[in-house]
Write an enzyme that holds these catalytic residues in place. Structure first.
Site, PDB file in Angstrom:
ATOM      1  N   CYS A 142       0.829  -1.194   0.000  1.00 21.83           N
ATOM      2  CA  CYS A 142       0.000   0.000   0.000  1.00 21.83           C
ATOM      3  C   CYS A 142       0.869   1.253   0.000  1.00 21.83           C
ATOM      4  CB  CYS A 142      -0.898  -0.039   1.233  1.00 21.83           C
ATOM      5  SG  CYS A 142      -1.651   1.522   1.674  1.00 21.83           S
ATOM      6  N   GLU A 143       0.594   2.174  -0.902  1.00 19.05           N
ATOM      7  CA  GLU A 143       1.415   3.379  -1.000  1.00 19.05           C
ATOM      8  C   GLU A 143       1.144   4.370   0.134  1.00 19.05           C
ATOM      9  OE1 GLU A 143      -1.060   6.312  -3.990  1.00 19.05           O
ATOM     10  OE2 GLU A 143       0.347   4.908  -4.888  1.00 19.05           O
ATOM     11  N   HIS A 144       0.066   4.165   0.887  1.00 27.98           N
ATOM     12  CA  HIS A 144      -0.267   5.109   1.955  1.00 27.98           C
ATOM     13  C   HIS A 144       0.434   4.781   3.270  1.00 27.98           C
ATOM     14  CE1 HIS A 144      -4.140   5.495  -0.562  1.00 27.98           C
ATOM     15  NE2 HIS A 144      -3.329   6.483  -0.860  1.00 27.98           N
ATOM     16  N   HIS A 145       0.589   3.483   3.567  1.00 18.01           N
ATOM     17  CA  HIS A 145       1.210   3.084   4.833  1.00 18.01           C
ATOM     18  C   HIS A 145       2.385   2.134   4.640  1.00 18.01           C
ATOM     19  CE1 HIS A 145      -3.043   4.104   5.861  1.00 18.01           C
ATOM     20  NE2 HIS A 145      -2.435   4.783   6.801  1.00 18.01           N
TER      21      HIS A 145
ATOM     22  N   HIS B 176      -6.398  -5.912   2.894  1.00 23.22           N
ATOM     23  CA  HIS B 176      -5.435  -4.834   3.129  1.00 23.22           C
ATOM     24  C   HIS B 176      -5.033  -4.801   4.603  1.00 23.22           C
ATOM     25  CE1 HIS B 176      -6.080  -2.662  -0.819  1.00 23.22           C
ATOM     26  NE2 HIS B 176      -7.012  -3.595  -0.831  1.00 23.22           N
TER      27      HIS B 176
ATOM     28  N   GLN C 244      -5.111  -0.741  -4.896  1.00 22.43           N
ATOM     29  CA  GLN C 244      -5.734  -1.828  -5.652  1.00 22.43           C
ATOM     30  C   GLN C 244      -6.477  -1.315  -6.883  1.00 22.43           C
ATOM     31  OE1 GLN C 244      -7.796  -4.790  -3.263  1.00 22.43           O
ATOM     32  NE2 GLN C 244      -9.313  -5.092  -4.873  1.00 22.43           N
TER      33      GLN C 244
ATOM     34  N   CYS D 130      -3.345  -2.626   6.098  1.00 22.22           N
ATOM     35  CA  CYS D 130      -3.458  -1.299   6.706  1.00 22.22           C
ATOM     36  C   CYS D 130      -4.817  -1.115   7.367  1.00 22.22           C
ATOM     37  CB  CYS D 130      -3.209  -0.201   5.668  1.00 22.22           C
ATOM     38  SG  CYS D 130      -4.315  -0.231   4.255  1.00 22.22           S
TER      39      CYS D 130
END
Length: 203
Positions: A89-92, A158, A130, A160
């Site tokens: 995941c690019e956010h976390h 996910h 995704q 996250c």
């Protein structure tokens, strides 16, 4: 004093350059001792693992599929189901994983079946969401084959969401992308959706 573990030249080449030192700093920042025995090789392992997990940045679509596009007659739907994927995941920067289902209706060209997994890996092995992978896979098949239609559905879990934040361990996410006949013809779309019914959690 920092203890430098012995790393072979071959292993070092598989590392993301600079990530070993950053990982050592990271360990210190979270309150760990980078010099304790269990962590001595962790910076190397992380740098090497991320070289694998982000390999999609360094390969093109043409390199992924090679010469596996073939001329062929026929226009019946082809479905490749349950392609496992793993991404970050690019956010976390936490993992998400699941299964991809791909369908297309040929128009003079077909693709070797194993290459669909290669395409999924190409876009999964990057920092991702995704939704973007789903669209990229559909666009890649469209670019390679110019078929009458392409459909991609992905089901993912996910971490996250499961490990932090809302901490919902039983949730999953479904995304889809439709091109050509799959988008314009409800019966074609329904045939695909019926064939791939079920979620990752329902298996």
């Amino acid at each position: 004093m920092t203890i430098e573990p012995m790393i072979s030249a071959a292993d070092e080449k598989q590392e993301v350059p600079g990530l070993r030192a950053l990982t050592q700093d990271w360990l210190g920042a979270i309150g760990e001792d980078p010099d304790r025995e269990g962590l001595l090789k962790t910076p190397h392992r992380v740098a090497k693992a991320w070289g694998f997990l982000t390999a999609g940045y360094h390969k093109s679509l043409q390199e992924a599929v090679g010469d596996a596009v073939f001329a062929a007659d026929g226009s019946e739907m082809v479905i490749v189901k349950d392609i496992e994927f793993y991404s970050m995941c690019e956010h976390h920067m936490l993992p998400f994983y699941g299964r991809a289902h791909i369908a297309y209706i040929p128009d003079g060209k077909i693709l070797g079946l194993s290459k669909f997994a290669r395409i999924v890996d190409l876009y999964s092995r990057r920092l991702q969401v995704q939704e973007r992978i789903t669209t990229q896979v559909a666009d890649a098949v469209q670019e390679l084959l110019a078929p009458k239609g392409v459909a991609v559905m992905m089901e993912g879990v996910h971490l996250c969401m499961a490990m932090r934040g809302v901490q919902k361990q039983n949730s999953s996410t479904s995304t889809s992308a439709m091109r050509g006949l799959f988008k314009s013809d409800a019966r074609t779309r329904a045939e695909f959706m019926s064939a791939v019914q079920g979620t990752l959690r329902g298996r």
